[in-house]
Design a protein around this motif. Structure first.
Motif, PDB file in Angstrom:
ATOM      1  N   ILE A   5       2.822   3.596  -5.010  1.00  0.00           N
ATOM      2  CA  ILE A   5       2.460   4.504  -4.068  1.00  0.00           C
ATOM      3  C   ILE A   5       1.220   5.338  -4.762  1.00  0.00           C
ATOM      4  O   ILE A   5       1.638   5.971  -5.752  1.00  0.00           O
ATOM      5  CB  ILE A   5       3.414   5.618  -3.267  1.00  0.00           C
ATOM      6  N   GLY A   6       0.081   5.514  -4.164  1.00  0.00           N
ATOM      7  CA  GLY A   6      -0.603   6.348  -4.866  1.00  0.00           C
ATOM      8  C   GLY A   6      -0.525   7.944  -4.655  1.00  0.00           C
ATOM      9  O   GLY A   6      -0.678   8.353  -3.450  1.00  0.00           O
ATOM     10  N   VAL A   7      -0.120   8.719  -5.320  1.00  0.00           N
ATOM     11  CA  VAL A   7      -0.031  10.034  -4.946  1.00  0.00           C
ATOM     12  C   VAL A   7      -1.254  10.959  -5.318  1.00  0.00           C
ATOM     13  O   VAL A   7      -1.489  11.097  -6.447  1.00  0.00           O
ATOM     14  CB  VAL A   7       1.263  10.569  -5.612  1.00  0.00           C
ATOM     15  N   GLY A  56       0.314   2.050  -0.550  1.00  0.00           N
ATOM     16  CA  GLY A  56       0.219   3.275   0.342  1.00  0.00           C
ATOM     17  C   GLY A  56       0.033   4.530  -0.372  1.00  0.00           C
ATOM     18  O   GLY A  56      -0.369   4.571  -1.584  1.00  0.00           O
ATOM     19  N   PHE A  57      -0.516   5.411   0.162  1.00  0.00           N
ATOM     20  CA  PHE A  57      -0.841   6.722  -0.091  1.00  0.00           C
ATOM     21  C   PHE A  57      -0.063   7.990   0.174  1.00  0.00           C
ATOM     22  O   PHE A  57      -0.032   8.256   1.624  1.00  0.00           O
ATOM     23  CB  PHE A  57      -2.323   6.862  -0.108  1.00  0.00           C
ATOM     24  N   LEU A  58       0.375   8.979  -0.717  1.00  0.00           N
ATOM     25  CA  LEU A  58       0.983  10.331  -0.314  1.00  0.00           C
ATOM     26  C   LEU A  58      -0.134  11.508  -0.593  1.00  0.00           C
ATOM     27  O   LEU A  58      -0.479  11.422  -1.599  1.00  0.00           O
ATOM     28  CB  LEU A  58       2.225  10.284  -1.219  1.00  0.00           C
ATOM     29  N   ASP A 100      -6.308  -0.520   6.565  1.00  0.00           N
ATOM     30  CA  ASP A 100      -5.216  -0.176   7.237  1.00  0.00           C
ATOM     31  C   ASP A 100      -3.818  -0.286   6.198  1.00  0.00           C
ATOM     32  O   ASP A 100      -2.717  -0.883   6.562  1.00  0.00           O
ATOM     33  CB  ASP A 100      -4.789  -1.497   8.150  1.00  0.00           C
ATOM     34  N   VAL A 101      -4.004   0.525   5.416  1.00  0.00           N
ATOM     35  CA  VAL A 101      -2.959   1.197   4.503  1.00  0.00           C
ATOM     36  C   VAL A 101      -2.221   2.088   4.754  1.00  0.00           C
ATOM     37  O   VAL A 101      -2.818   3.258   5.157  1.00  0.00           O
ATOM     38  CB  VAL A 101      -3.566   1.234   2.947  1.00  0.00           C
ATOM     39  N   ALA A 102      -1.005   2.234   4.622  1.00  0.00           N
ATOM     40  CA  ALA A 102      -0.064   3.193   5.087  1.00  0.00           C
ATOM     41  C   ALA A 102      -0.418   4.444   4.239  1.00  0.00           C
ATOM     42  O   ALA A 102      -0.523   4.691   3.110  1.00  0.00           O
ATOM     43  CB  ALA A 102       1.396   3.027   4.692  1.00  0.00           C
ATOM     44  N   VAL A 103      -0.315   5.623   5.102  1.00  0.00           N
ATOM     45  CA  VAL A 103      -0.581   7.121   4.444  1.00  0.00           C
ATOM     46  C   VAL A 103       0.604   7.910   5.231  1.00  0.00           C
ATOM     47  O   VAL A 103       0.990   7.893   6.245  1.00  0.00           O
ATOM     48  CB  VAL A 103      -2.000   7.417   4.896  1.00  0.00           C
ATOM     49  N   LEU A 104       1.013   8.846   4.190  1.00  0.00           N
ATOM     50  CA  LEU A 104       1.918   9.973   4.460  1.00  0.00           C
ATOM     51  C   LEU A 104       1.446  11.298   4.167  1.00  0.00           C
ATOM     52  O   LEU A 104       1.071  11.377   2.670  1.00  0.00           O
ATOM     53  CB  LEU A 104       3.283   9.714   4.039  1.00  0.00           C
TER      54      LEU A 104
END
Length: 233
Positions: A5-7, A56-58, A100-104
């Protein structure tokens, strides 16, 4: 292999240094993924290379979102924005949407995502949206500050199986006009948007409260981190 996860980094103006709240990293780790804190850069090629390394990315909290992102004049109550961060996060968000990569998004994360996608923000809640609801709590931050109502037709309701939850809260900006690309999933006691998703994508969620402070004691916070990681490629 664990997902990476890229923060998005936090920036200290006085010390001119990148820093990080451990709860972001530990909450993701407990959900089963590894974390990588991004450097601050405006180099598009570097950003894209970093993005390709992540599942994914936070989008973390921190600085006020620059008003140039949503095309308004800054009020006196606005904090000094970190323009490099705004620019970098726009590149990361564009990459996530394209691939379409997940993001929060958390706190500033919901604000930035909404602004970057054409929505607007309350620059300062006390002056633009006065309310008896507490949105800027004092420590400890792992306790309930106010209630949030979750829409029953939302993915957040499907995950948490409840219409009402108690959340912590620490912000002075918030979503004002919601981007047409986003759907509201939850609202606060005084009507502020507290959670959104991008229905056209597999998982782009953002919330206004802080699971990085509460995941150790709050099952809903754990579930949100776990659902994010589960949806990462």
């Amino acid at each position: 292999m664990k997902k990476i996860i890229g923060v998005m980094p936090l920036w200290d103006d006085e010390k001119e240094s990148i820093w990080m709240l451990p709860g972001y990293l530990e909450g993701i780790k407990e959900a089963g993924a590894l974390t990588m804190i991004f450097p601050l850069t405006e180099d598009k090629d570097e950003i894209r290379q970093l993005c390709k390394m992540c599942d994914g990315f936070l989008f973390t909290g921190g600085h006020d979102v620059g008003t140039d992102v949503y095309h308004e004049e800054a009020l006196p109550q606005m904090g000094i924005p970190c323009k490099i961060r705004d620019h970098m996060e726009k590149e990361v968000l564009d990459y996530a949407i394209e691939n379409d990569v997940a993001v929060l998004g958390i706190c500033r994360g919901i604000q930035f995502i909404n602004a970057a996608l054409g929505g607007s923000l309350y620059q300062d809640l006390p002056t633009q949206h006065p309310s008896p609801a507490e949105h800027h709590m004092s420590p400890p931050y792992d306790r309930i500050c106010h209630q949030v109502k979750i829409h029953k037709d939302s993915k957040l309701y499907e995950l948490l199986k409840t219409e009402n939850i108690g959340v912590n809260s620490y912000h002075h900006q918030a979503v004002k006009e919601l981007s047409s690309s986003l759907k509201c999933m939850a609202v606060s006691e005084d009507g502020l948007v507290e959670a959104v998703c991008m229905p056209s994508k597999r998982f782009i969620w953002a919330i206004q409260w802080h699971p990085e402070f509460s995941y150790k004691v709050d099952e809903n916070s754990k579930k949100i981190f776990a659902e994010f990681v589960r949806n990462c490629k």
